[in-house]
Enzyme design. Structure first.
Site, PDB file in Angstrom:
ATOM      1  N   LYS A   1      -4.914  10.096   2.835  1.00 26.45           N
ATOM      2  CA  LYS A   1      -5.705   9.228   3.721  1.00 26.45           C
ATOM      3  C   LYS A   1      -6.777  10.027   4.459  1.00 26.45           C
ATOM      4  O   LYS A   1      -6.511  11.107   4.983  1.00 26.45           O
ATOM      5  CB  LYS A   1      -4.756   8.551   4.707  1.00 26.45           C
ATOM      6  CG  LYS A   1      -5.390   7.661   5.740  1.00 26.45           C
ATOM      7  CD  LYS A   1      -6.274   6.598   5.152  1.00 26.45           C
ATOM      8  CE  LYS A   1      -5.615   5.731   4.113  1.00 26.45           C
ATOM      9  NZ  LYS A   1      -6.565   4.887   3.346  1.00 26.45           N
TER      10      LYS A   1
ATOM     11  N   ARG B   1       0.845  -1.193   0.000  1.00 33.40           N
ATOM     12  CA  ARG B   1       0.000   0.000   0.000  1.00 33.40           C
ATOM     13  C   ARG B   1       0.888   1.253   0.000  1.00 33.40           C
ATOM     14  O   ARG B   1       2.105   1.159   0.097  1.00 33.40           O
ATOM     15  CB  ARG B   1      -0.926   0.005   1.223  1.00 33.40           C
ATOM     16  CG  ARG B   1      -0.183  -0.274   2.541  1.00 33.40           C
ATOM     17  CD  ARG B   1      -0.871   0.270   3.743  1.00 33.40           C
ATOM     18  NE  ARG B   1      -0.816   1.706   3.775  1.00 33.40           N
ATOM     19  CZ  ARG B   1       0.289   2.418   4.112  1.00 33.40           C
ATOM     20  NH1 ARG B   1       1.420   1.834   4.463  1.00 33.40           N
ATOM     21  NH2 ARG B   1       0.245   3.742   4.109  1.00 33.40           N
TER      22      ARG B   1
ATOM     23  N   ASP C   1      -1.712  11.206  -2.091  1.00 33.18           N
ATOM     24  CA  ASP C   1      -1.992  10.160  -3.082  1.00 33.18           C
ATOM     25  C   ASP C   1      -2.218  10.734  -4.482  1.00 33.18           C
ATOM     26  O   ASP C   1      -2.040  10.033  -5.477  1.00 33.18           O
ATOM     27  CB  ASP C   1      -3.201   9.332  -2.662  1.00 33.18           C
ATOM     28  CG  ASP C   1      -2.804   8.396  -1.538  1.00 33.18           C
ATOM     29  OD1 ASP C   1      -2.744   8.858  -0.384  1.00 33.18           O
ATOM     30  OD2 ASP C   1      -2.517   7.219  -1.823  1.00 33.18           O
TER      31      ASP C   1
HETATM   32  O1  MRU Z   1      -4.821   3.429   1.772  1.00 33.44           O
HETATM   33  P1  MRU Z   1      -3.344   3.592   1.923  1.00 33.44           P
HETATM   34  O2  MRU Z   1      -2.804   3.050   3.193  1.00 33.44           O
HETATM   35  O3  MRU Z   1      -2.591   3.115   0.707  1.00 33.44           O
HETATM   36  O4  MRU Z   1      -3.142   5.172   1.986  1.00 33.44           O
HETATM   37  C1  MRU Z   1      -1.852   5.694   2.028  1.00 33.44           C
HETATM   38  C2  MRU Z   1      -1.813   7.153   2.232  1.00 33.44           C
HETATM   39  O5  MRU Z   1      -2.813   7.827   2.260  1.00 33.44           O
HETATM   40  C3  MRU Z   1      -0.452   7.780   2.290  1.00 33.44           C
HETATM   41  O6  MRU Z   1      -0.469   8.920   3.111  1.00 33.44           O
HETATM   42  C4  MRU Z   1      -0.066   8.201   0.881  1.00 33.44           C
HETATM   43  O7  MRU Z   1      -0.112   7.106   0.013  1.00 33.44           O
HETATM   44  C5  MRU Z   1       1.242   8.812   0.814  1.00 33.44           C
HETATM   45  S1  MRU Z   1       2.483   7.635   1.196  1.00 33.44           S
HETATM   46  C6  MRU Z   1       3.903   8.065   0.675  1.00 33.44           C
END
Ligand code: MRU
Length: 337
Positions: A239, A49, A228
């Site tokens: 997130k 992830r 993201d």
């Molecule tokens: O759903 P996830 O755990 O993949 O979400 C991850 C996040 O929101 C991180 O903050 C984001 O990917 C940045 S990580 C470098």
């Protein structure tokens, strides 16, 4: 393919292995993601992830598939199914577009492998650049609050926001990290604390709802988060819970910074309104890891991400440098190069 190693991803003898992030912090188990169908499942289930890492692992998955004799049609199908595994993190689409570009240009196995390795190497290099730019912002003794998990587990290198914190620690800035638990899947509680513990960086775990009172007590001088997808105007998705944190930080005059590599910028999105937001299963909110605490039929809304408007950002830390809110008013198109 070269043997490559990061905290959550490695290639060994042409196989793609991912550290199962669903089982951390207690169990460190590596899963085989060499077959594209298996990798899609690992990405969907969040065994692998975080925006950068899902892109990097998907690129290596396509390269491994090519090395194992997949036809052009099978490789196109692999790119399409991996690209569709999660919708919000644009790094995944970015990596798959690069692999598709090699295929479309008539590239063979060697070119696909070279491109996937370059995506891995470049991601690690992006992390170093973000860490150096971001650490320069941090004053000695700062309390830093972070959300979700943005460290070595989600990149080929030292991480995005957590990479900045790590560099500040290495530079002797004497930081203390407040870690948001990050409901519903507890990436902060399970993963960020695991990483900070291994690195010896002082930290304190709080639930998401405690962030406001921790800021009100003056314990936090800066908030650093990942992203993201970043729209052209600087709005960004991260997130779920990030937006609330940005409002709280703004209210208390605490600088708030997203930290991300250029592969997270999507110039085709004019603003945050154009960013697709993944909605996940109700079971993730009704309980966790086999335990349910809400009625089994309760109505649930489970968006995995939210959008923070650029107006709440002090500055954006990219591998290409630090961009203040006023610089972002010109849009990110000018930063592309
Ligand atoms: O759903 P996830 O755990 O993949 O979400 C991850 C996040 O929101 C991180 O903050 C984001 O990917 C940045 S990580 C470098």
């Amino acid at each position: 393919m070269r043997d490559l190693t990061s905290l959550g991803l490695k290639t060994v003898g042409g196989r793609v292995l991912v550290l199962d992030q669903r089982r951390l912090p207690d169990i460190e188990e590596w899963l085989d993601g060499t077959a594209p169908a298996a990798l899609v499942e690992h990405i969907r289930r969040l065994s692998v992830r975080g925006a950068p890492l899902i892109g990097v692992s998907a690129a290596l998955g396509v390269a491994a598939h090519a090395e194992r004799g997949a036809s052009r049609t099978q490789l196109e199908q692999a790119c399409a199914s991996l690209r569709a595994a999660r919708p919000t993190a644009v790094n995944l689409a970015w990596a798959m577009d690069q692999m598709r570009g090699v295929l479309d240009a008539g590239g063979g196995v060697g070119e696909l492998v070279k491109r996937a390795e370059a995506i891995f190497d470049q991601d690690a290099e992006f992390c170093e650049q973000m860490a150096n730019h971001g650490a320069a912002l941090i004053a000695p003794g700062e309390g830093i609050l972070t959300h979700c998990n943005t460290g070595g587990l989600v990149t080929a290198g030292i991480g995005t926001a957590l990479g900045v914190i790590r560099r500040a620690h290495e530079l002797g800035r004497n930081v203390h990290v407040f870690v948001d638990e990050t409901r519903p899947l507890l990436q902060g509680a399970r993963l960020t604390t695991w990483e900070l513990g291994r690195l010896g960086i002082p930290h304190t775990l709080i639930t998401d709802g405690m962030a406001a009172s921790v800021l009100a007590r003056g314990k936090v001088q800066r908030v650093l988060v990942g992203a993201d997808r970043i729209a052209r105007n600087g709005d960004f998705a991260n997130k779920v819970g990030t937006y609330a944190l940005a409002i709280v930080a703004c209210h208390h005059g605490v600088p708030f910074h997203p930290v991300a590599p250029w592969s997270t910028v999507d110039l085709s999105c004019a603003s945050g309104r154009d960013i697709p937001i993944e909605e996940r299963a109700a079971s993730e909110v009704r309980g966790y890891s086999g335990m349910r605490w809400a009625p089994s039929d309760v109505d649930v809304f489970n968006p995995a991400f939210d959008v923070t408007p650029v107006a709440l950002i002090e500055s954006l830390v990219l591998d290409r440098g630090v961009f203040s809110r006023s610089a972002l008013a010109q849009g990110l198109s000018g930063v592309a190069g």
